[in-house]
Write a protein that holds these residues in place. Structure first.
Motif, PDB file in Angstrom:
ATOM      1  N   THR A  57       0.881  -1.151   0.000  1.00  0.00           N
ATOM      2  CA  THR A  57       0.000   0.000   0.000  1.00  0.00           C
ATOM      3  C   THR A  57       0.926   1.210   0.000  1.00  0.00           C
ATOM      4  O   THR A  57       2.087   1.067   0.408  1.00  0.00           O
ATOM      5  CB  THR A  57      -0.903   0.039   1.256  1.00  0.00           C
ATOM      6  N   GLU A  70       2.312   4.005  -5.632  1.00  0.00           N
ATOM      7  CA  GLU A  70       3.463   4.811  -5.208  1.00  0.00           C
ATOM      8  C   GLU A  70       3.011   6.152  -4.602  1.00  0.00           C
ATOM      9  O   GLU A  70       2.328   6.956  -5.241  1.00  0.00           O
ATOM     10  CB  GLU A  70       4.489   5.051  -6.325  1.00  0.00           C
ATOM     11  N   TYR A 115      13.400   0.567   7.033  1.00  0.00           N
ATOM     12  CA  TYR A 115      13.229  -0.767   6.448  1.00  0.00           C
ATOM     13  C   TYR A 115      13.998  -1.873   7.176  1.00  0.00           C
ATOM     14  O   TYR A 115      13.445  -2.957   7.394  1.00  0.00           O
ATOM     15  CB  TYR A 115      13.522  -0.754   4.945  1.00  0.00           C
TER      16      TYR A 115
HETATM   17  N1  LIG Z   1       7.578   2.888  -2.690  1.00  0.00           N
HETATM   18  C1  LIG Z   1       6.318   2.634  -2.072  1.00  0.00           C
HETATM   19  C2  LIG Z   1       6.549   2.007  -0.711  1.00  0.00           C
HETATM   20  C3  LIG Z   1       5.283   1.816   0.053  1.00  0.00           C
HETATM   21  C4  LIG Z   1       5.497   0.978   1.300  1.00  0.00           C
HETATM   22  O1  LIG Z   1       6.590   0.873   1.857  1.00  0.00           O
HETATM   23  N2  LIG Z   1       4.410   0.398   1.758  1.00  0.00           N
HETATM   24  C5  LIG Z   1       4.465  -0.491   2.899  1.00  0.00           C
HETATM   25  C6  LIG Z   1       3.430  -0.126   3.910  1.00  0.00           C
HETATM   26  S1  LIG Z   1       3.577   1.489   4.498  1.00  0.00           S
HETATM   27  C7  LIG Z   1       4.116  -1.878   2.448  1.00  0.00           C
HETATM   28  O2  LIG Z   1       3.110  -2.082   1.809  1.00  0.00           O
HETATM   29  N3  LIG Z   1       4.978  -2.840   2.797  1.00  0.00           N
HETATM   30  C8  LIG Z   1       4.798  -4.207   2.428  1.00  0.00           C
HETATM   31  C9  LIG Z   1       4.641  -5.111   3.598  1.00  0.00           C
HETATM   32  O3  LIG Z   1       4.292  -4.635   4.680  1.00  0.00           O
HETATM   33  O4  LIG Z   1       4.817  -6.309   3.403  1.00  0.00           O
HETATM   34  C10 LIG Z   1       5.528   3.922  -1.942  1.00  0.00           C
HETATM   35  O5  LIG Z   1       6.131   4.947  -1.688  1.00  0.00           O
HETATM   36  O6  LIG Z   1       4.300   3.907  -2.113  1.00  0.00           O
END
Ligand SMILES: N[C@@H](CCC(=O)N[C@@H](CS)C(=O)NCC(=O)O)C(=O)O
Length: 242
Positions: A57, A70, A115
């Protein structure tokens, strides 16, 4: 995907960065709908992968039925609709450039710093030693990005003056991860702390968190309803098949 009356945006939980852009939708005040996405459950299905193959998301279904992923792309989509300049600046102006600079920094360096800590939490096959190494590097990345952001912030109430913008929204969606991971000492970054407190007290942000918790209430009326994710996914696959 079939045209909808309002754009539909994801509210990813737990602790989704999308809470930031939900806050921006509220500040913008134009009609929109939300779909809640359990990031530990239904986000990991094949059906969801058709919406976002990277299994993340946020996702936006535009009012024309296009799927946009994105954070930055969605923020710029909002900027394009913000003709009254409630949460953005006239494109091409120094303030708009500066807001884009903040957005880019927040979505890359600042968000990315967390991360290793998420990986330490979620990597089922990592040893305790590997997890500790990830947490150690994560803490130092998060501290460095906080130092850098602290130095960028001026004396105004928000990142770009005395009114909140898209940059503040994106910031708020991610900054709270520092508490969850106990990554830094908030008192070491007084400007960031004050900014967080200001946004976290804002009804728009509180609404975003209430939606995350499954108890939507208290919004300003721009949010026209919650759409079950299965309906969003069904419509998306129909559109892809068409
Ligand atoms: N590059 C993406 C990154 C988005 C992102 O990091 N989303 C996280 C949640 S905030 C996610 O879905 N992570 C996958 C997971 O939790 O497995 C953006 O900016 O939209």
């Amino acid at each position: 995907m079939k045209a909808t009356s309002e754009p539909i945006f994801t509210s990813g939980f737990p602790l989704g960065s999308s809470a930031g852009l939900v806050t921006a939708f509220e500040w913008l005040g134009q009609p929109y709908r939300l779909t809640r996405v359990d990031m530990l459950g239904e986000m990991r299905t094949e059906a969801y992968k058709r919406l976002n193959g990277r299994v993340e998301t946020p996702v936006l279904i535009t009012d024309e039925g296009r799927v946009l992923t994105e954070t930055i792309a969605i923020a710029l989509w909002l900027e394009g609709r913000d003709t009254e300049r409630r949460i953005s600046f006239e494109p091409g102006t120094p303030q708009a450039d500066r807001m884009h600079q903040y957005l880019a920094f927040l979505n890359t360096g600042f968000t990315g710093a967390f991360y290793p800590m998420w990986v330490a939490l979620e990597a089922a096959d990592a040893t305790e030693g590997e997890k500790e190494t990830l947490r150690k590097f994560g803490r130092s990345f998060v501290a460095l990005r906080h130092e850098q952001l602290e130095a960028m912030i001026g004396d105004s109430d928000y990142l770009l003056g005395n009114e909140p913008t898209l940059a503040d929204a994106v910031f708020a969606g991610v900054a709270r991860w520092a508490d969850f991971h106990q990554a830094i000492e908030p008192r070491d970054y007084p400007r960031i702390r004050a900014l967080r407190q200001r946004i976290e007290a804002d009804p728009a942000f509180r609404f975003a968190l209430a939606v995350e918790d499954g108890k939507p209430g208290g919004g300003n009326g721009a949010m026209k309803g919650l759409v079950p994710l299965e309906d969003v996914l069904r419509n998306a696959s129909r559109a892809l098949a068409a």
